[in-house]
Enzyme design. Structure first.
Site, mmCIF file in Angstrom:
data_model
loop_
_atom_site.group_PDB
_atom_site.id
_atom_site.type_symbol
_atom_site.label_atom_id
_atom_site.label_comp_id
_atom_site.label_asym_id
_atom_site.label_seq_id
_atom_site.Cartn_x
_atom_site.Cartn_y
_atom_site.Cartn_z
ATOM 1 N N GLU A 31 -20.880 -15.262 8.276
ATOM 2 C CA GLU A 31 -20.339 -16.278 9.163
ATOM 3 C C GLU A 31 -20.437 -15.716 10.577
ATOM 4 O O GLU A 31 -19.963 -14.604 10.835
ATOM 5 C CB GLU A 31 -18.873 -16.547 8.796
ATOM 6 N N ARG A 258 -16.623 -4.586 -2.577
ATOM 7 C CA ARG A 258 -16.646 -4.555 -1.136
ATOM 8 C C ARG A 258 -16.575 -3.108 -0.671
ATOM 9 O O ARG A 258 -15.927 -2.288 -1.312
ATOM 10 C CB ARG A 258 -15.375 -5.275 -0.685
ATOM 11 N N LYS A 268 -13.674 -8.538 10.353
ATOM 12 C CA LYS A 268 -14.039 -9.013 11.687
ATOM 13 C C LYS A 268 -12.805 -9.433 12.476
ATOM 14 O O LYS A 268 -12.757 -9.274 13.688
ATOM 15 C CB LYS A 268 -15.030 -10.173 11.561
HETATM 16 P P1 ATP Z 1 -14.823 -9.964 7.211
HETATM 17 O O1 ATP Z 1 -13.686 -10.048 6.243
HETATM 18 O O2 ATP Z 1 -15.073 -8.635 7.779
HETATM 19 O O3 ATP Z 1 -14.759 -11.035 8.250
HETATM 20 P P2 ATP Z 1 -16.477 -11.580 5.641
HETATM 21 O O4 ATP Z 1 -16.598 -11.352 4.196
HETATM 22 O O5 ATP Z 1 -15.641 -12.716 6.121
HETATM 23 O O6 ATP Z 1 -16.094 -10.239 6.329
HETATM 24 P P3 ATP Z 1 -19.009 -12.757 6.090
HETATM 25 O O7 ATP Z 1 -19.671 -12.905 7.381
HETATM 26 O O8 ATP Z 1 -18.489 -13.971 5.427
HETATM 27 O O9 ATP Z 1 -17.868 -11.697 6.302
HETATM 28 O O10 ATP Z 1 -19.877 -11.908 5.057
HETATM 29 C C1 ATP Z 1 -21.258 -11.981 4.890
HETATM 30 C C2 ATP Z 1 -21.617 -11.252 3.631
HETATM 31 O O11 ATP Z 1 -21.289 -9.874 3.766
HETATM 32 C C3 ATP Z 1 -20.842 -11.788 2.452
HETATM 33 O O12 ATP Z 1 -21.708 -11.918 1.349
HETATM 34 C C4 ATP Z 1 -19.805 -10.745 2.212
HETATM 35 O O13 ATP Z 1 -19.461 -10.702 0.868
HETATM 36 C C5 ATP Z 1 -20.497 -9.473 2.693
HETATM 37 N N1 ATP Z 1 -19.517 -8.490 3.130
HETATM 38 C C6 ATP Z 1 -18.582 -8.625 4.077
HETATM 39 N N2 ATP Z 1 -17.814 -7.532 4.165
HETATM 40 C C7 ATP Z 1 -18.294 -6.660 3.253
HETATM 41 C C8 ATP Z 1 -17.926 -5.346 2.846
HETATM 42 N N3 ATP Z 1 -16.913 -4.701 3.403
HETATM 43 N N4 ATP Z 1 -18.647 -4.749 1.873
HETATM 44 C C9 ATP Z 1 -19.681 -5.383 1.304
HETATM 45 N N5 ATP Z 1 -20.070 -6.618 1.636
HETATM 46 C C10 ATP Z 1 -19.386 -7.270 2.596
HETATM 47 MG MG MG Z 2 -15.010 -14.313 6.557
#
Ligand code: ATP
Ligand code: MG
Length: 762
Positions: A31, A258, A268
Site C-alpha cells: 500500500e 512476518r 509504516k
Molecule cells: P506495515 O504494517 O509496515 O504498514 P503492511 O503489511 O501494512 O506493513 P503493505 O504495504 O500492505 O504493508 O505490505 C506489502 C506486502 O509486504 C504485503 O504482502 C505484506 O504482507 C508484506 N510485508 C509487510 N511487512 C512485512 C514484514 N515485516 N515481513 C514480511 N513481509 C511484510
Molecule cells: Mg498496511
C-alpha cells in the site's frame, strides 16, 4: 547434499509439476502509504525470488484502496526499492485503483446473487452484532433488503448521495462462523475523499478483503503470498472467488511469517510517526529500517538479499537479531571495499629528524582481501595520529605510542616519542618524535621491536571530512516507539582527517576506514569541498558485549558458521530452508556455552540447537578440559560424520574426541592434522593416539628441524625470493605454504611463520 527448499517453493514446484498452472505468477502488493522497510524487502525477495527461480512473472501492484493515506511519493519510493534490490516487475506497475470499475461490477454480481447487501447499522451496533469468539453473532435486519433495493442503494452510494458511515456493502456469509472474519465482512465503504490517481470519481472504496483476491484473479496471479496475520482472511479470499464462480486458473493464498527485527520498529505507521515528529531527518535517514535509509547509509542490495536468504521462510513468527543483518553487511563489504586510513581525533606529530617528503606505496586490499589495487600515501615531517594512539601513562597492555614505547606508522616508519607538548590547561597538543630511517615497512632492518602499527595521515595533503557515526536507533530490544529512542544513535565528527586518495582517486564509494568501520559517501550531502561519510556498520558487533554484560539471554545469530561455509560454495539467491528461533531450553544452553565455555556464538548456536551434538559435547568435556577445541571438532567433523557416514559413526565416541582434542590442545598435532586423524579414525576405528603414533603425525615445533626445510624452499624458488626482496610482500604466504606442504602439514604453523619471516627478511 540437497538443499532443503522452503515450503512456498515446494508448493510452487508441486503445482507446476501437477499442471495446475503452466506458469507461476506472484505479486508484491504494497500500500503506498509509506516508504518500504526491511520487512517489505523480505516480501520482495520472496515474491520476485520465486518468480525468478521458476521462470514466472512477478507483478508490482500498488494496493491503493485507501484514498486518505496514499501518496505518489510513496509509489516512487516503492518502485525505487524494488529496482535497487535488483528485481524487475512484469509489464507496467499495476494499481488496484485501475480495477475499481471491474471490482464494482463484481460487487453488483454478488448483490444480484443475494450474496451481498447494503447494511445501514451504525458502527457500534454493527460491532455488537458481530458477537465474540465464544458467542455467535446476529445478522442485521437490513440483510433482508431486496436485490433491487440493494442495487439502488449501492449505486447511490457510488454517486456520493450518502454521508460517510451511513451505509456499507457487506458479504452475506455466516454470522455464526467460528472465524470472526467470515461474519458478513465489509466489502465497500463510503469515503468522500480525493484519490491520488482516481481523482474524485468514486465516493465508495473497496475493502482489502474484496479488492485483493479479485485483483490477484484479474492479473492471473497463481500464488498470493502474504504474511501470517492474513491467515483468517484466507476464508474470505476463497469465498469471494468461489461464490463468483470465477473460472480457473485461480489464485490461492499462502501465508509466511512476518519479519521482525530486534531494536527496530517495523510498521509504516510507527515509522511515519518518527518522520512526522522529526525524530530523524526523514524516511531516508540512514538510521531508518527503510530501504531508502539502508541505501543512503551504504548498505548493499546484496547484503540485504543475503540476509533475506539467511533468515529463510518460516510459518512461525519470530524476532531476528539485528546483529544478523549487521553481520550480513560486514560479510558482503569485507572482501569488496578498499581499506584506507582516517584519523578521527587528530593529534599533531612533528617528526623532528625527517626532511623533505616521499610517497609510500600501500595496498587498498591488504592480506586476506583477494583484490588488487594500491595508492601512494604522501609522507612528510608533519602528520596526524589519533589522540587515543598516544598515552603518557599507559595502562597495562597498551601497545601503541608512549614516551617509552615506539610504534609503527602503518605502511611507513617506526617513530619514537621525544617530547610531549601541552597547552596551558594541560591538554596534549603535539608530539615531537623521531623516526627511524631504516625501519620502513617491508624493508625494516632496524631491529626495533614494536607492538602495533597505528593510523596516520600526512598533514598538508589530508582532507577534512565529516563523519556521521550511526548506531541503533532504539536502545531496547523490543522498542515501542519514540520513548525508546537511543539518544546516541547519531554522533557527528566534523574534523576527521582522511588520506587524499579517498577524495581524489575515489576507488569506490564504500570504504573500510581501518579500525573505525565501514563508510559510505553520503549520496545527498557529499560534495568534494565538504565531504560527508556515513558509517555503514562497525567492524565488530559492539552490542554483543553490552548484552552479555547485562546478562540478557543472547539471541541466536543464526547458523552463521554454517552459512559462511555454504555461501562459499553455493551461489547467491538460493534459499537455505527455514530457521526457527531458539526454544527456551536451547537459549539456556546457548548462554551456558558462550558464557561458561567461551564458545563463539556461531558454534554455540549449532550445538545448542542439536540435542545429539550438545549431549556429545557435554560428554566429551567429562574427559578433557578443552571446550573450544572439542566444540570445533564436534561442530565441524563429528556433525558431518553423523550425517554423511552414519554407518561408521559408532567409532566416533566422546572419549575418542576428547583424546583428539587434548592432542590439539597440547600442540602434539595441529588442528589441520587433527582433521586427517579424524577421517582415519572414522574409517579404521583406531584411537587418535594410535593413529598419530603409527603415522608419525606429531607436530614439528623444533626450529632446528624446520629451518633447513625453509632454506631448501627458498633455494628452490629463487625467482619468488627475488620478487619478495623487491617488495612483493604477498609472497610471504607462498613461502609459508610451501614449508607446511614440505612437512606434510606437520610443522607448527606459528613456528614456521616466525622462522620464514626471519629467513626472508634476514
Ligand atoms: P506495515 O504494517 O509496515 O504498514 P503492511 O503489511 O501494512 O506493513 P503493505 O504495504 O500492505 O504493508 O505490505 C506489502 C506486502 O509486504 C504485503 O504482502 C505484506 O504482507 C508484506 N510485508 C509487510 N511487512 C512485512 C514484514 N515485516 N515481513 C514480511 N513481509 C511484510
Ligand atoms: Mg498496511
Amino acid at each position: 547434499m540437497g538443499k532443503k527448499k522452503d515450503f512456498l517453493r515446494r508448493i510452487v514446484e508441486e503445482d507446476l509439476k501437477s499442471g495446475k498452472y503452466s506458469e507461476v505468477v506472484t505479486r508484491f502488493p504494497p500500500e503506498p502509504n509509506g516508504f518500504p522497510h526491511i520487512g517489505h524487502a523480505k516480501s520482495i525477495s520472496i515474491n520476485f525470488g520465486i518468480a525468478k527461480d521458476y521462470e514466472g512473472r512477478c507483478n508490482l501492484r500498488m494496493d491503493d484502496t485507501n484514498p486518505t493515506t496514499e501518496d505518489p511519493r510513496y509509489v516512487e519510493a516503492i518502485k525505487d526499492a524494488v529496482e535497487w534490490l535488483g528485481f524487475e516487475w512484469d509489464g507496467d506497475v499495476r494499481y488496484t485503483s485501475d480495477y475499481f470499475e471491474r471490482l464494482y461490477d463484481y460487487a453488483i454480481e454478488l448483490i444480484k446473487m443475494g450474496k451481498a447487501y447494503v447494511d445501514s447499522l451504525d458502527e457500534e451496533t454493527m460491532r455488537e452484532y458481530r458477537g465474540t469468539v465464544t458467542t455467535s453473532g446476529k445478522r442485521s435486519e437490513y440483510a433482508n433488503r431486496s436485490v433491487e433495493e440493494n442495487l439502488d442503494l449501492f449505486e447511490r452510494m457510488r454517486k456520493g448521495e450518502f454521508a460517510e458511515g451511513e451505509h456499507v456493502l457487506r458479504a452475506k456469509i455466516d454470522m455464526a462462523s467460528p472465524n470472526m472474519k467470515m461474519r458478513d465482512p465489509l466489502l465497500y465503504r463510503i469515503r468522500h475523499a480525493h484519490h491520488y490517481r482516481a481523482g474524485d470519481k468514486w465516493a465508495i472504496y473497496p475493502m482489502y478483503d474484496f479488492a485483493h483476491c479479485l485483483s490477484d484473479y484479474i492479473e492471473g496471479v497463481t500464488h498470493s503470498l502474504c504474511t501470517l496475520e492474513f491467515e483468517n482472511n484466507r476464508d474470505i479470499y476463497d469465498w469471494v472467488i468461489d461464490t463468483l464462480g470465477l473460472k480457473p486458473p485461480r489464485p490461492y493464498q499462502y501465508e509466511f511469517a512476518r519479519l521482525n527485527i530486534s531494536y527496530t520498529v517495523m510498521s509504516k505507521r510507527k515509522l511515519l510517526e518518527l518522520v512526522e515528529q522529526e525524530v530523524i531527518s526523514g524516511w531516508d535517514d540512514p538510521r531508518m529500517p527503510t530501504i531508502a535509509g539502508y541505501k543512503r547509509r551504504g548498505y548493499t542490495p546484496e547484503s540485504i538479499l543475503n540476509f533475506c536468504d539467511e533468515i529463510g521462510i518460516a510459518k512461525a513468527n519470530s524476532v531476528v537479531d539485528v546483529a544478523q543483518l549487521e553481520h550480513c553487511i560486514r560479510d558482503d563489504l569485507n572482501p569488496k571495499v578498499p581499506r584506507v586510513m582516517c584519523v578521527t581525533d587528530p593529534l599533531k606529530v612533528t617528526i623532528v629528524n625527517y626532511e623533505g617528503s616521499e610517497e609510500i606505496d600501500a595496498s587498498y586490499y591488504p592480506h586476506d582481501v583477494p583484490k588488487e589495487g594500491s595508492r601512494k600515501l604522501p609522507f612528510s615531517k608533519e602528520i596526524y595520529i589519533n589522540r587515543e594512539d598516544f598515552s603518557e601513562n599507559p595502562p597495562k597492555g597498551y601497545y601503541r605510542l608512549t614516551p617509552e614505547q615506539p610504534v609503527r606508522l602503518k605502511y611507513a616508519y617506526i617513530i619514537t616519542c621525544k617530547e610531549v607538548i601541552k597547552d596551558s590547561s594541560g591538554k596534549i597538543i603535539e608530539i615531537k618524535a623521531e623516526y627511524h630511517p631504516d625501519s620502513k615497512s617491508g624493508e625494516d632492518t632496524s631491529g626495533i621491536k614494536v607492538k602495533s602499527a597505528i593510523q596516520w595521515v600526512e598533514a598538508s595533503s589530508a582532507k577534512r571530512v565529516e563523519l556521521r557515526l550511526y548506531d541503533r536507533l532504539f536502545k531496547v530490544e523490543s522498542p515501542q516507539g519514540i520513548e525508546d529512542i537511543n539518544p546516541d544513535s547519531l554522533k557527528i565528527i566534523k574534523d576527521a582527517l582522511i588520506e587524499p586518495s579517498v577524495i581524489t582517486e575515489k576507488p569506490d564509494e564504500r570504504y573500510q576506514f581501518e579500525r573505525e568501520g565501514y563508510f559510505y559517501a553520503d549520496p545527498v550531502d557529499y560534495t568534494d569541498d565538504a565531504p560527508v561519510f556515513n558509517k555503514i556498520v562497525s567492524l565488530k558487533d559492539s552490542w554483543a558485549k553490552k548484552n552479555t554484560a547485562q546478562k540478557q539471554a543472547p539471541k541466536k545469530p543464526a547458523a552463521t558458521q554454517e552459512k559462511k561455509e555454504k555461501s562459499k560454495t553455493a551461489q547467491k539467491g538460493k534459499h537455505e530452508g527455514e530457521l526457527a528461533a531458539l526454544s527456551e531450553a536451547e537459549e539456556k544452553r546457548f548462554a551456558h556455552y558462550t558464557e561458561t565455555y567461551g564458545l563463539k556464538p556461531q558454534v554455540a548456536n549449532i550445538l545448542a540447537r542439536d540435542p545429539k551434538l550438545s549431549a556429545f559435547f557435554e560428554q566429551t568435556l567429562n574427559s578433557v578440559d578443552a571446550a573450544v577445541t572439542a566444540a570445533n571438532i564436534i561442530v565441524n567433523d563429528v556433525a558431518r560424520a553423523l550425517k554423511e557416514h552414519p554407518e561408521d559413526a559408532s567409532n566416533v565416541t566422546p572419549e575418542a574426541i576428547a583424546e583428539l582434542a587434548s592432542m590439539v590442545e597440547e600442540e602434539t598435532i595441529s588442528s589441520k592434522i587433527a582433521k586427517d586423524v579424524f577421517e582415519e579414525m572414522l574409517s579404521s576405528g583406531k584411537s587418535p593416539k594410535a593413529i598419530v603414533e603409527e603415522k608419525g603425525l606429531e607436530q614439528i615445533s623444533d626450529p632446528a628441524k624446520i629451518a633447513p626445510i625453509i632454506e631448501e624452499v627458498i633455494a628452490n624458488n629463487p625467482d619468488n625470493f627475488q620478487k619478495y626482496k623487491e617488495g612483493n610482500k604477498k609472497l610471504f604466504g607462498f613461502f609459508v605454504g610451501q614449508v607446511l606442504k614440505a612437512t606434510l602439514g606437520k610443522a607448527n604453523p606459528k613456528v614456521v611463520n616466525d622462522l620464514v619471516k626471519e629467513k626472508l627478511e634476514g
